[in-house]
Design a protein around this motif. Structure first.
Motif, mmCIF file in Angstrom:
data_model
loop_
_atom_site.group_PDB
_atom_site.id
_atom_site.type_symbol
_atom_site.label_atom_id
_atom_site.label_comp_id
_atom_site.label_asym_id
_atom_site.label_seq_id
_atom_site.Cartn_x
_atom_site.Cartn_y
_atom_site.Cartn_z
ATOM 1 N N TYR A 199 51.377 12.244 87.047
ATOM 2 C CA TYR A 199 50.023 12.568 86.197
ATOM 3 C C TYR A 199 48.924 11.343 86.193
ATOM 4 O O TYR A 199 47.790 11.658 86.131
ATOM 5 C CB TYR A 199 50.503 13.183 84.805
ATOM 6 C CG TYR A 199 51.505 14.142 84.919
ATOM 7 C CD1 TYR A 199 51.205 15.245 85.803
ATOM 8 C CD2 TYR A 199 52.452 14.193 83.919
ATOM 9 C CE1 TYR A 199 52.292 16.231 85.671
ATOM 10 C CE2 TYR A 199 53.280 15.197 83.834
ATOM 11 C CZ TYR A 199 53.313 16.269 84.839
ATOM 12 O OH TYR A 199 54.201 17.319 84.896
ATOM 13 N N LYS B 257 47.252 15.703 90.411
ATOM 14 C CA LYS B 257 48.376 16.377 89.418
ATOM 15 C C LYS B 257 48.220 16.225 88.025
ATOM 16 O O LYS B 257 48.278 17.294 87.254
ATOM 17 C CB LYS B 257 49.646 15.675 89.877
ATOM 18 C CG LYS B 257 50.913 16.603 89.153
ATOM 19 C CD LYS B 257 52.292 15.922 89.758
ATOM 20 C CE LYS B 257 53.479 16.722 89.239
ATOM 21 N NZ LYS B 257 54.736 16.178 89.564
ATOM 22 N N ASP C 195 45.547 18.980 87.285
ATOM 23 C CA ASP C 195 46.314 20.374 87.428
ATOM 24 C C ASP C 195 46.899 20.460 85.775
ATOM 25 O O ASP C 195 46.671 21.544 85.276
ATOM 26 C CB ASP C 195 47.294 20.380 88.480
ATOM 27 C CG ASP C 195 46.371 20.668 89.699
ATOM 28 O OD1 ASP C 195 45.327 20.982 89.659
ATOM 29 O OD2 ASP C 195 47.246 20.352 90.629
ATOM 30 N N LEU D 231 49.227 23.483 85.508
ATOM 31 C CA LEU D 231 50.551 23.010 85.725
ATOM 32 C C LEU D 231 50.949 22.816 84.088
ATOM 33 O O LEU D 231 50.207 22.381 83.397
ATOM 34 C CB LEU D 231 50.519 21.862 86.402
ATOM 35 C CG LEU D 231 51.851 20.926 86.836
ATOM 36 C CD1 LEU D 231 52.583 21.676 87.774
ATOM 37 C CD2 LEU D 231 51.487 19.529 87.368
#
Length: 69
Positions: free
Chosen positions: A30, A53, A56, A62
């Protein structure tokens, strides 16, 4: 600076806890972490950058049970 922001938000934490949280985020992709040496001050800073990520995760596309947003 992150520790100051957390205190201002009413979520104070110890430096050891904060380092553990950041490490968790890094291990899961992350964030990325870089160390920046401040030779004039004789110290180093951790520069933490959000990855795609991590974005997200922040946007809710996520989820991670270990992260509370």
């Amino acid at each position: 600076m992150l520790d100051v922001c957390l205190v201002d938000a009413g979520m104070a934490t110890s430096p050891t806890q904060l380092e553990g949280y950041i490490k968790y985020l890094e291990e899961r992709g992350y964030v990325t972490i870089k160390e920046a040496g401040l030779s004039l001050l004789g110290t180093t800073l951790l520069l933490v950058n959000l990855t795609a990520k991590g974005i997200d995760l922040l946007e809710g596309t996520l989820s991670d049970p270990g992260v509370c947003l």
